[in-house]
Design an enzyme around this catalytic site. Structure first.
Site, PDB file in Angstrom:
ATOM      1  N   SER A   1       0.835  -1.193   0.000  1.00 18.84           N
ATOM      2  CA  SER A   1       0.000   0.000   0.000  1.00 18.84           C
ATOM      3  C   SER A   1       0.881   1.257   0.000  1.00 18.84           C
ATOM      4  O   SER A   1       1.578   1.505  -0.974  1.00 18.84           O
ATOM      5  CB  SER A   1      -0.956  -0.042   1.203  1.00 18.84           C
ATOM      6  OG  SER A   1      -1.984   0.905   1.068  1.00 18.84           O
TER       7      SER A   1
ATOM      8  N   HIS B   1      -4.433  -1.800  -4.189  1.00 18.74           N
ATOM      9  CA  HIS B   1      -5.838  -2.130  -3.903  1.00 18.74           C
ATOM     10  C   HIS B   1      -6.725  -1.926  -5.124  1.00 18.74           C
ATOM     11  O   HIS B   1      -7.869  -1.456  -5.013  1.00 18.74           O
ATOM     12  CB  HIS B   1      -6.358  -1.292  -2.734  1.00 18.74           C
ATOM     13  CG  HIS B   1      -5.463  -1.264  -1.537  1.00 18.74           C
ATOM     14  ND1 HIS B   1      -5.082  -2.410  -0.881  1.00 18.74           N
ATOM     15  CD2 HIS B   1      -4.859  -0.222  -0.890  1.00 18.74           C
ATOM     16  CE1 HIS B   1      -4.282  -2.073   0.141  1.00 18.74           C
ATOM     17  NE2 HIS B   1      -4.124  -0.765   0.142  1.00 18.74           N
TER      18      HIS B   1
END
Length: 238
Positions: A129, A164
């Site tokens: 991330s 994501h």
């Protein structure tokens, strides 16, 4: 003449942060330069969250490696010791959280400069991330609340990164728009469960712990139309 040191970055869309099987973390360690690597977790993006650090240590202490953690919000090392510590790591593993805050804190402590130096000497830089976003020229982020683009990063991986890509509503549409409009350069969109290794800025290997998960190359053409290319990923197994 000696052989040039390979400069490597890995995007890890999972690992100990979210997965129980350990497949992505095991894959990552196979690319460390030493058989029993020193692996440093950097949890800056989460504000050095204690629970996150505990998860890392729980996952990596049983593995054949030497795990450690670099806290910056309660920093313990002076400048010289910090440089020695980071340059001695085989793997620097950066956790998720706020990408913009991560970059700001690193620059305040000179960690950005030290990571560039470690990268040049062969340390594998990786993360999930925010810990994936930070290595690129720019990234797709929720650092400021709503999903948007961040024209900032260490620039060790050319282009942009979007984590994501399949699991958070609006990610795909927003990232494609940022690339089409030129707000972000062409880049890499990573679905959860994927690992991607880059050597000297070029994709060397893509793997996945899920048959459905993909790595995408996303770019715009001369007419600002976005093209998305799904890249082959090797399926990991226990």
């Amino acid at each position: 003449m000696g052989t040039a040191t390979a400069r490597r970055v890995a995007l890890v869309a999972g690992g100990f942060s979210t997965d129980e099987d350990g497949l992505l973390d095991d894959w990552l360690l196979t690319h460390a330069r030493n058989p029993r690597p020193k692996v440093c977790f950097v949890p800056t993006a989460s504000g050095d969250a204690p629970a996150y650090t505990d998860r890392f240590l729980h996952a990596f202490t049983p593995r054949d490696c030497e795990p450690s953690v670099l806290p910056l919000f309660r920093r313990e090392l002076d400048d010289e010791s910090l440089r020695t510590f980071l340059l001695g790591q085989d793997v620097v593993y950066v956790g998720g959280g706020n990408t913009a805050n991560l970059l700001a804190v690193w620059r305040a402590h000179g960690v950005d400069r030290l990571l560039r130096e470690a990268h040049a000497h062969g340390t594998l830089l990786c993360g999930i991330s925010a810990g994936a976003n930070c290595w690129a020229d720019g990234s797709h982020t929720d650092s400021f609340g709503p999903l948007t683009y961040l024209q900032d990063g260490l620039g060790l991986l050319p282009g942009s990164v979007c984590p994501h890509y399949d699991s958070e509503p609006g990610r795909r549409t927003s990232y494609r728009h940022a690339v089409a409009s030129g707000m972000l350069p062409a880049g890499w969109a990573v679905e959860d469960g994927v690992g991607a290794l880059f050597t000297d800025g070029h994709l060397e290997e893509a793997v996945t712990r899920s048959r459905e998960a993909r790595l995408y190359r996303v770019r715009a053409d001369a007419h600002d139309q976005v093209h998305e290319e799904a890249l082959p990923c090797r399926l990991l197994s226990n």
